[in-house]
Design a protein around this motif. Sequence first.
Motif, PDB file in Angstrom:
ATOM      1  N   ARG A   1       0.838  -1.202   0.000  1.00 50.75           N
ATOM      2  CA  ARG A   1       0.000   0.000   0.000  1.00 50.75           C
ATOM      3  C   ARG A   1       0.874   1.254   0.000  1.00 50.75           C
ATOM      4  O   ARG A   1       2.004   1.207   0.472  1.00 50.75           O
ATOM      5  N   PRO A   2       0.354   2.380  -0.499  1.00 51.52           N
ATOM      6  CA  PRO A   2       1.165   3.603  -0.579  1.00 51.52           C
ATOM      7  C   PRO A   2       1.415   4.275   0.773  1.00 51.52           C
ATOM      8  O   PRO A   2       2.367   5.029   0.914  1.00 51.52           O
ATOM      9  N   SER A   3       0.573   3.998   1.769  1.00 54.04           N
ATOM     10  CA  SER A   3       0.764   4.524   3.124  1.00 54.04           C
ATOM     11  C   SER A   3       0.048   3.588   4.094  1.00 54.04           C
ATOM     12  O   SER A   3      -0.832   2.823   3.683  1.00 54.04           O
ATOM     13  N   PRO A   4       0.407   3.641   5.379  1.00 50.46           N
ATOM     14  CA  PRO A   4      -0.175   2.687   6.330  1.00 50.46           C
ATOM     15  C   PRO A   4      -1.701   2.698   6.410  1.00 50.46           C
ATOM     16  O   PRO A   4      -2.311   1.663   6.653  1.00 50.46           O
ATOM     17  N   ASP A   5      -2.320   3.847   6.169  1.00 53.83           N
ATOM     18  CA  ASP A   5      -3.783   3.935   6.280  1.00 53.83           C
ATOM     19  C   ASP A   5      -4.506   3.797   4.941  1.00 53.83           C
ATOM     20  O   ASP A   5      -5.727   3.873   4.886  1.00 53.83           O
ATOM     21  N   ALA A   6      -3.766   3.557   3.870  1.00 52.13           N
ATOM     22  CA  ALA A   6      -4.364   3.442   2.538  1.00 52.13           C
ATOM     23  C   ALA A   6      -4.718   1.983   2.220  1.00 52.13           C
ATOM     24  O   ALA A   6      -4.164   1.058   2.804  1.00 52.13           O
ATOM     25  N   ALA A   7      -5.613   1.825   1.276  1.00 53.54           N
ATOM     26  CA  ALA A   7      -5.967   0.483   0.795  1.00 53.54           C
ATOM     27  C   ALA A   7      -4.795  -0.093  -0.002  1.00 53.54           C
ATOM     28  O   ALA A   7      -4.013   0.658  -0.589  1.00 53.54           O
ATOM     29  N   PRO A   8      -4.665  -1.420  -0.045  1.00 51.50           N
ATOM     30  CA  PRO A   8      -3.602  -2.037  -0.854  1.00 51.50           C
ATOM     31  C   PRO A   8      -3.770  -1.696  -2.331  1.00 51.50           C
ATOM     32  O   PRO A   8      -4.883  -1.474  -2.806  1.00 51.50           O
ATOM     33  N   PHE A   9      -2.659  -1.663  -3.043  1.00 53.85           N
ATOM     34  CA  PHE A   9      -2.707  -1.448  -4.489  1.00 53.85           C
ATOM     35  C   PHE A   9      -3.546  -2.542  -5.145  1.00 53.85           C
ATOM     36  O   PHE A   9      -4.328  -2.265  -6.049  1.00 53.85           O
ATOM     37  N   ILE A  10      -3.351  -3.784  -4.708  1.00 53.80           N
ATOM     38  CA  ILE A  10      -4.061  -4.931  -5.280  1.00 53.80           C
ATOM     39  C   ILE A  10      -4.333  -5.960  -4.193  1.00 53.80           C
ATOM     40  O   ILE A  10      -3.731  -5.928  -3.124  1.00 53.80           O
ATOM     41  N   GLU A  11      -5.228  -6.874  -4.490  1.00 55.01           N
ATOM     42  CA  GLU A  11      -5.532  -8.028  -3.633  1.00 55.01           C
ATOM     43  C   GLU A  11      -5.399  -9.278  -4.496  1.00 55.01           C
ATOM     44  O   GLU A  11      -5.403  -9.184  -5.732  1.00 55.01           O
ATOM     45  N   ALA A  12      -5.310 -10.437  -3.879  1.00 52.64           N
ATOM     46  CA  ALA A  12      -5.358 -11.685  -4.639  1.00 52.64           C
ATOM     47  C   ALA A  12      -6.681 -11.705  -5.395  1.00 52.64           C
ATOM     48  O   ALA A  12      -7.729 -11.374  -4.847  1.00 52.64           O
ATOM     49  N   GLY A  13      -6.619 -12.030  -6.668  1.00 49.42           N
ATOM     50  CA  GLY A  13      -7.803 -12.022  -7.522  1.00 49.42           C
ATOM     51  C   GLY A  13      -7.950 -10.755  -8.348  1.00 49.42           C
ATOM     52  O   GLY A  13      -8.747 -10.717  -9.280  1.00 49.42           O
TER      53      GLY A  13
ATOM     54  N   ILE B   1      -0.335 -13.464  -3.390  1.00 48.63           N
ATOM     55  CA  ILE B   1       0.605 -12.467  -2.879  1.00 48.63           C
ATOM     56  C   ILE B   1       1.458 -13.176  -1.833  1.00 48.63           C
ATOM     57  O   ILE B   1       0.928 -13.721  -0.866  1.00 48.63           O
ATOM     58  N   LEU B   2       2.761 -13.194  -2.037  1.00 52.02           N
ATOM     59  CA  LEU B   2       3.646 -14.007  -1.218  1.00 52.02           C
ATOM     60  C   LEU B   2       4.318 -13.246  -0.074  1.00 52.02           C
ATOM     61  O   LEU B   2       5.007 -13.868   0.739  1.00 52.02           O
ATOM     62  N   LEU B   3       4.135 -11.926  -0.001  1.00 48.53           N
ATOM     63  CA  LEU B   3       4.779 -11.122   1.032  1.00 48.53           C
ATOM     64  C   LEU B   3       3.762 -10.244   1.749  1.00 48.53           C
ATOM     65  O   LEU B   3       2.711  -9.921   1.197  1.00 48.53           O
ATOM     66  N   ASP B   4       4.102  -9.840   2.958  1.00 47.53           N
ATOM     67  CA  ASP B   4       3.293  -8.908   3.734  1.00 47.53           C
ATOM     68  C   ASP B   4       4.016  -7.574   3.839  1.00 47.53           C
ATOM     69  O   ASP B   4       5.247  -7.503   3.668  1.00 47.53           O
ATOM     70  N   ASP B   5       3.274  -6.518   4.151  1.00 53.12           N
ATOM     71  CA  ASP B   5       3.891  -5.209   4.364  1.00 53.12           C
ATOM     72  C   ASP B   5       5.014  -5.324   5.385  1.00 53.12           C
ATOM     73  O   ASP B   5       4.858  -5.961   6.432  1.00 53.12           O
ATOM     74  N   GLY B   6       6.148  -4.716   5.064  1.00 57.90           N
ATOM     75  CA  GLY B   6       7.275  -4.703   5.982  1.00 57.90           C
ATOM     76  C   GLY B   6       8.238  -5.867   5.816  1.00 57.90           C
ATOM     77  O   GLY B   6       9.292  -5.880   6.444  1.00 57.90           O
TER      78      GLY B   6
END
Length: 79
Positions: A15-27, A59-64
């Motif tokens: 995501r572009p910032s901690p409070d923003a929605a992810p760029f994409i999701e699985a699917g 998606i194989l990774l998590d934020d951070g």
Amino acid sequence: MSTVEAHVPGVFYRRPSPDAAPFIEAGSVVEAGQTIALIEIMKTFNEVKADKSCRVSKILLDDGDEVDVGQTMFEVDEP
């Protein structure tokens, strides 16, 4: 199925910032050139863009998470 690998080492963000929605999701279906993640190196953010139109299957990774060059971040399929 194909994959999207990291082009630089650093810290992965969905995501572009901690409070923003992810760029994409699985699917998600993405278009070529669309930003799908960020990799931070020394306070510089590098955009990860889709090379082609595709559907993100996993998606194989998590934020951070730390990522190395060539590490697989996403699995994708034809849309």
